[in-house]
Design an enzyme around this catalytic site. Structure first.
Site, PDB file in Angstrom:
ATOM      1  CB  THR A 144      42.426  81.296  41.907  1.00  0.00           C
ATOM      2  OG1 THR A 144      42.948  81.783  40.675  1.00  0.00           O
ATOM      3  CG2 THR A 144      42.165  82.451  42.843  1.00  0.00           C
ATOM      4  CD1 TRP A 155      43.108  73.138  37.949  1.00  0.00           C
ATOM      5  CD2 TRP A 155      41.034  72.516  37.396  1.00  0.00           C
ATOM      6  NE1 TRP A 155      42.896  71.875  38.467  1.00  0.00           N
ATOM      7  CE2 TRP A 155      41.628  71.464  38.129  1.00  0.00           C
ATOM      8  CE3 TRP A 155      39.710  72.340  36.936  1.00  0.00           C
ATOM      9  CZ2 TRP A 155      40.957  70.276  38.419  1.00  0.00           C
ATOM     10  CZ3 TRP A 155      39.041  71.160  37.231  1.00  0.00           C
ATOM     11  CH2 TRP A 155      39.677  70.142  37.956  1.00  0.00           C
ATOM     12  CE  LYS A 204      49.760  80.283  40.298  1.00  0.00           C
ATOM     13  NZ  LYS A 204      49.183  79.713  39.052  1.00  0.00           N
ATOM     14  CD  GLU A 211      37.774  76.288  49.291  1.00  0.00           C
ATOM     15  OE1 GLU A 211      37.934  75.059  49.479  1.00  0.00           O
ATOM     16  OE2 GLU A 211      37.366  76.784  48.238  1.00  0.00           O
ATOM     17  CB  CYS A 221      37.100  71.591  47.266  1.00  0.00           C
ATOM     18  SG  CYS A 221      36.556  73.266  47.091  1.00  0.00           S
ATOM     19  CD  GLU A 238      38.929  67.141  47.231  1.00  0.00           C
ATOM     20  OE1 GLU A 238      38.041  67.964  47.115  1.00  0.00           O
ATOM     21  OE2 GLU A 238      40.131  67.449  47.170  1.00  0.00           O
TER      22      GLU A 238
HETATM   23  P1  ADP Z   1      44.872  71.645  41.683  1.00  0.00           P
HETATM   24  O1  ADP Z   1      45.249  70.222  41.904  1.00  0.00           O
HETATM   25  O2  ADP Z   1      43.467  71.989  41.959  1.00  0.00           O
HETATM   26  O3  ADP Z   1      45.389  72.225  40.409  1.00  0.00           O
HETATM   27  P2  ADP Z   1      46.980  73.046  42.994  1.00  0.00           P
HETATM   28  O4  ADP Z   1      47.124  73.297  44.447  1.00  0.00           O
HETATM   29  O5  ADP Z   1      48.038  72.286  42.314  1.00  0.00           O
HETATM   30  O6  ADP Z   1      45.566  72.394  42.867  1.00  0.00           O
HETATM   31  O7  ADP Z   1      46.806  74.408  42.208  1.00  0.00           O
HETATM   32  C1  ADP Z   1      46.060  75.512  42.694  1.00  0.00           C
HETATM   33  C2  ADP Z   1      46.808  76.777  42.348  1.00  0.00           C
HETATM   34  O8  ADP Z   1      48.066  76.758  43.024  1.00  0.00           O
HETATM   35  C3  ADP Z   1      47.132  76.924  40.863  1.00  0.00           C
HETATM   36  O9  ADP Z   1      47.049  78.285  40.503  1.00  0.00           O
HETATM   37  C4  ADP Z   1      48.546  76.442  40.790  1.00  0.00           C
HETATM   38  O10 ADP Z   1      49.271  76.949  39.687  1.00  0.00           O
HETATM   39  C5  ADP Z   1      49.103  76.992  42.089  1.00  0.00           C
HETATM   40  N1  ADP Z   1      50.320  76.353  42.585  1.00  0.00           N
HETATM   41  C6  ADP Z   1      50.734  75.088  42.406  1.00  0.00           C
HETATM   42  N2  ADP Z   1      51.923  74.889  43.017  1.00  0.00           N
HETATM   43  C7  ADP Z   1      52.267  76.064  43.609  1.00  0.00           C
HETATM   44  C8  ADP Z   1      53.366  76.521  44.409  1.00  0.00           C
HETATM   45  N3  ADP Z   1      54.371  75.723  44.734  1.00  0.00           N
HETATM   46  N4  ADP Z   1      53.359  77.790  44.836  1.00  0.00           N
HETATM   47  C9  ADP Z   1      52.350  78.614  44.529  1.00  0.00           C
HETATM   48  N5  ADP Z   1      51.283  78.255  43.790  1.00  0.00           N
HETATM   49  C10 ADP Z   1      51.234  76.998  43.334  1.00  0.00           C
END
Ligand code: ADP
Length: 517
Positions: free
Chosen positions: A185, A187, A211, A286, A320, A417
């Site tokens: 998820t 932040w 996570k 999503e 989003c 975005e």
């Molecule tokens: P945002 O730009 O909204 O932070 P992200 O896609 O980077 O979007 O992050 C959304 C979630 O995905 C967070 O919990 C982040 O830690 C997690 N995340 C980022 N990179 C990875 C990855 N390679 N594998 C799994 N989870 C990830």
């Protein structure tokens, strides 16, 4: 009170002195109060136990309004994730065999506990995410509503009996939980993005490894503490955080994890989708949006301004479904731009705990730099800043609510975005042109239209390639309706009765030899 508060703050760190003193002081005392509360947790949850990373590594959680460190949480990786998966796998056997009524009762209790801790959870959200407290309290109610709704839906997982094609057979369909779910998820909604996934998963009999974002793990941990207090058995809900790619890879690699549900960026979503192929996991995504908000000449100006304002500036533009392109017909363009800019000018920016504030800080410096680069790109290509357009005088990651006119489809502001408090205005002539501009993107999450013409409403909403459409309304999310996108915005739906299907497998059973005596 005020004197006592200030006395407590006599050791205020120097960088906080830039903030209005009572406000900085209030932030610190709220943080201190929360740390003493029964829901404050700063360790991961695995198999019902609060634990740190195996090597003791931690990561800081900061308050985006002040930069203050709120807590250190474990920096976990593959090892802890595999432990969490094992706990969830072991717990699945008994949790999935509980009756729907028993699971429903646990979820209902969890909902009641979340609501009875609404104030503390709201404060925690404001503290680690930055959104104004009123909005944060709204998120608690919204987030809790998924638990309440799915507590009820748990009792409605009906199968089917299919009329047989042969006289000696009986055919039916069972719905069974998919198994262990990995839920990743973001932040921007530290509570609601979790409850929207965990609620239906638990209702169906699945167990979960969550996570949360490392930027906002404290709300997730507090919610997990309340889940334990509600009697949700150890191992049914686990929470790990730390090295996101390692945690993601462990979830993807495990044959015991049967589903990944993710909310976040399109780039990470695509990686997860590709990674899920190795073990052929089910996946719900999503992802990002690029929401058009079309204002037709025949719209009610006040309704359109109010709706576009809500759709654009919620959570300082960091959702989003935020309107990313406000596409206005030429006959109403000037009037709309003026009225909208006036409304935006009235949005009070500040720390989320201050009275009357409706725009908090952006999540971090990278977010501000992204907004700045989009604005620069737009100006260099001929757009005109009507309002704002720069960092707020409060400093940190506060950005002025901004309106940019004469935005064109080729500008970054229209293509991607912006995820910040920037409203780009684009101009169009005909309905066909508006639909064409709106659909000219890989994204397909939310769209908004403002018109008083019923025939136009139907024509346009049917032509929009989007998963959600708001008509004369800027805030459309609710637990009872399916939320999700098309095209690169994702797969699957969350919330509503359809949200349950994401966590259920169908099992077809053919019962033969019925006529034997
Ligand atoms: P945002 O730009 O909204 O932070 P992200 O896609 O980077 O979007 O992050 C959304 C979630 O995905 C967070 O919990 C982040 O830690 C997690 N995340 C980022 N990179 C990875 C990855 N390679 N594998 C799994 N989870 C990830």
């Amino acid at each position: 009170m005020r004197v006592a508060g200030l006395a407590r703050c006599k050791n205020l760190p120097s960088h906080l002195l830039r903030m209005h003193l009572p406000s900085a002081c209030r932030q610190m005392s709220i943080a201190a109060g929360l740390k003493n509360s029964s829901i404050f947790r700063s360790q991961g949850l695995i198999g019902g136990k609060w634990i740190g990373a195996h090597d003791g590594k931690t990561i800081q959680v900061n308050n985006p309004a002040t930069g203050e460190i709120i807590a250190d949480v474990p920096f976990m990786g593959r090892r802890e994730t595999n432990d969490a998966i094992s706990s969830a796998y072991n717990a699945f056997n008994s949790w999935s065999k509980q009756t729907a009524a028993e699971r429903s009762k646990c979820l209902r209790k969890w909902y009641d506990l979340i609501m009875s801790h609404k104030e503390e959870l709201g404060q925690l959200i404001t503290l680690e995410q930055g959104k104004p407290l009123k909005e944060a309290l709204g998120e608690v109610s919204y987030g809790a509503s998924f638990i309440e709704f799915f507590a009820e839906e748990a009792k409605r997982v009906y199968g089917d009996i299919i009329p047989a094609t042969l006289a000696d057979r009986r055919l039916f369909v069972l719905k069974q939980p998919v198994g262990v779910v990995g839920a990743i998820t973001p932040w921007n909604f530290p509570l609601a993005m979790i409850t929207r996934k965990v609620g239906p998963a638990l209702a169906c009999g699945c167990t979960v490894v969550v996570k949360p974002s490392e930027l906002t793990p404290l709300t997730a941990l507090a919610a997990a503490e309340l889940a334990l207090q509600a009697g949700i058995p150890p191992g049914v809900l686990n929470v790990v955080m730390g090295n996101a790619p390692d945690i993601g890879d462990a979830l993807l690699a495990s044959p015991q994890v049967r589903k990944i549900t993710f909310t976040g960026s399109t780039a990470v979503g695509k990686k997860l989708m590709a990674g899920a192929a190795g073990t052929v996991k089910r996946i719900s995504l999503e992802l990002g949006g690029n929401a058009p908000c079309i204002v037709f000449d025949d719209a009610d100006l006040d309704v359109a301004v109010k709706g576009a304002l809500a759709a654009k500036f919620r959570n300082s533009g960091q959702t989003c479904v935020c309107a990313n392109r406000i596409i206005v017909q030429e006959g109403i363009y000037e009037k709309f731009a003026e009225a909208f800019s006036k409304a935006v000018q009235n949005l009070l920016v500040g720390d989320g705990f201050s009275e009357g504030v409706v725009q908090g800080p952006l999540i971090n410096e990278a977010a501000v730099q992204k907004v700045e680069s989009f604005i620069q790109d737009a100006i260099s290509k001929g757009a005109k800043v009507l309002l704002g357009g720069k960092r707020h005088s409060l400093g940190m990651t506060f950005y002025e609510p901004t309106v940019v006119a004469d935005v064109k489809s080729e500008m970054l502001l229209a293509r991607e975005e912006v995820f910040g408090p920037v409203a780009p205005l684009l101009r169009f002539k005909t309905e066909e042109e508006a639909i064409c501009i709106a659909n000219d993107t890989n994204a397909g999450l939310a769209a908004y239209i403002f018109t008083n013409n019923v025939q136009r409403t139907w024509r346009v909403l049917e032509a929009l390639e989007y998963g959600l459409v708001g008509v004369n309304e800027g805030i459309i999310s609710t637990e009872v309706a399916p939320f999700g996108g098309v095209k690169h915005s994702g797969l699957g739906r969350e919330g509503s009765k359809y949200g349950m299907d994401e966590y259920l497998e169908l099992k077809y059973v053919c019962l033969g030899d019925m006529n034997r005596k």
